[in-house]
Design an enzyme around this catalytic site. Sequence first.
Site, short mmCIF file in Angstrom:
data_model
loop_
_atom_site.label_atom_id
_atom_site.label_comp_id
_atom_site.label_asym_id
_atom_site.label_seq_id
_atom_site.Cartn_x
_atom_site.Cartn_y
_atom_site.Cartn_z
N HIS A 17 82.83 128.97 32.42
CA HIS A 17 84.08 129.61 32.86
C HIS A 17 85.17 129.30 31.84
O HIS A 17 85.76 128.22 31.84
CB HIS A 17 84.50 129.09 34.24
CG HIS A 17 85.63 129.88 34.84
ND1 HIS A 17 85.56 130.39 36.12
CD2 HIS A 17 86.83 130.24 34.36
CE1 HIS A 17 86.68 131.03 36.40
NE2 HIS A 17 87.48 130.96 35.34
N HIS A 19 88.66 130.94 29.61
CA HIS A 19 89.68 131.94 29.27
C HIS A 19 90.09 131.73 27.83
O HIS A 19 90.53 130.64 27.45
CB HIS A 19 90.91 131.80 30.17
CG HIS A 19 90.65 132.06 31.62
ND1 HIS A 19 90.74 133.31 32.19
CD2 HIS A 19 90.27 131.21 32.62
CE1 HIS A 19 90.45 133.23 33.48
NE2 HIS A 19 90.16 131.97 33.77
N LYS A 103 82.74 140.13 37.35
CA LYS A 103 83.73 139.19 37.88
C LYS A 103 84.58 139.85 38.97
O LYS A 103 85.19 140.89 38.75
CB LYS A 103 84.64 138.69 36.76
CG LYS A 103 85.73 137.71 37.22
CD LYS A 103 85.13 136.44 37.81
CE LYS A 103 86.22 135.51 38.37
NZ LYS A 103 86.78 134.62 37.35
N HIS A 140 86.26 134.63 42.09
CA HIS A 140 87.44 133.81 42.35
C HIS A 140 87.63 133.85 43.86
O HIS A 140 88.15 134.83 44.41
CB HIS A 140 88.66 134.37 41.62
CG HIS A 140 89.92 133.57 41.83
ND1 HIS A 140 90.52 132.86 40.82
CD2 HIS A 140 90.67 133.34 42.95
CE1 HIS A 140 91.60 132.25 41.30
NE2 HIS A 140 91.70 132.54 42.59
N HIS A 178 85.05 127.62 40.23
CA HIS A 178 86.09 126.59 40.33
C HIS A 178 86.40 126.20 41.78
O HIS A 178 87.53 126.30 42.23
CB HIS A 178 87.36 126.98 39.58
CG HIS A 178 87.84 128.39 39.79
ND1 HIS A 178 87.97 128.98 41.05
CD2 HIS A 178 88.22 129.34 38.90
CE1 HIS A 178 88.42 130.21 40.91
NE2 HIS A 178 88.57 130.45 39.62
N ASP A 252 87.14 126.31 33.45
CA ASP A 252 88.28 127.17 33.74
C ASP A 252 89.45 126.86 32.81
O ASP A 252 90.60 126.89 33.21
CB ASP A 252 88.70 127.05 35.21
CG ASP A 252 89.69 128.15 35.63
OD1 ASP A 252 89.79 129.16 34.92
OD2 ASP A 252 90.37 127.97 36.67
#
Length: 349
Positions: A17, A19, A103, A140, A178, A252
């Site tokens: 995970h 970004h 996602k 999420h 997460h 994350d």
Amino acid sequence: MPISFKKITIIKPDDWHVHLREKNILKTVINYTTSFYQRAIIMPNLCNPIVNCKQSIYYRNKILKAQNNNKKFQPLMTCYLTEFTSPKELEVGFSKNFFTAGKLYPSYSTTNSEKGIKNIKNIYSLLEIMEKIGMPLLIHGEETESTIDIFDRETKFIDNTLDPLRNTFPYLKIVLEHITTKESVDYVVDSNSPYLAATITPHHLMLNRNDMLVNGIKPYFYCLPILKRKIHQIALRNAIASGNKSFFLGSDTAPHYDKNKINTTGCAGIFNAPSSLLAYITVFEEMNALKYFQAFCSENGPKFYNMPLNKEKITLVRKPSQVIKRIKIGKNIITPFLAGQILNWSINI
């Protein structure tokens, strides 16, 4: 896994995970991830989300061009699911490895989620295809109705959305990303299913909401899902210390400029790439669970995704190291997780 008092050698881990953002941020942060991880699941919630194969290929090429310290690094791309996503696009993207997973962002659940899903039933046709072709769904997991307390959003999601979803699509592979609550840990453990797994971040293992709110607000600890009570932090720590194979590494890591963190409406996200692996091993050592460290970092994720384990190794040495204090990008600054702190472990690169 060879273990001694002074060092640990494990299969090189993956981060499930990540970004990376775009432009100058991407060019700066990518090498922190590629220094420690062989593969990474790349989140698609850019300002212009990754919703089709063409965008995925373009973004993947940008990532590969930006990184310069691990030519074997594999970015694993994901498709941002919308109510207008083409089932054919998913099938083609998954079959040609343009997409590793889809996602699900509930609408307005986190950064750049405005185009996310308002009602999950509106994408049941997509989920049916994903179940059929074996394409994982990354979630999420929060309800976003304004009437639900922010600290209850994850638990409500399990009851209202996740459990009915799994009853409708029992063979859909799902990663509850997460996770932050005891309820999520219990749900994954009790399900004991090869079709359900969860990632856990280093910051949710190391922190609880008191760390963010007591003796002054700590905006660098603000993330979504938000930090919870200590009882939930303890549940997460016990989960990794149990050796349960349904849990694996997903940092994350989410960079934001300081000016956007320290703001009247500060952005949610913790940039932990420089310290994530060292933070994880710190917690595993504290929990007397180093024997499960390799499985959590390097085995459980690939097995869930039906991917081979990495062939390379990485060694962590029990030698103090200081986390970088700040990262400059032009006139802007990003402050990483645990900035300036001394940790007991170092990476032997």
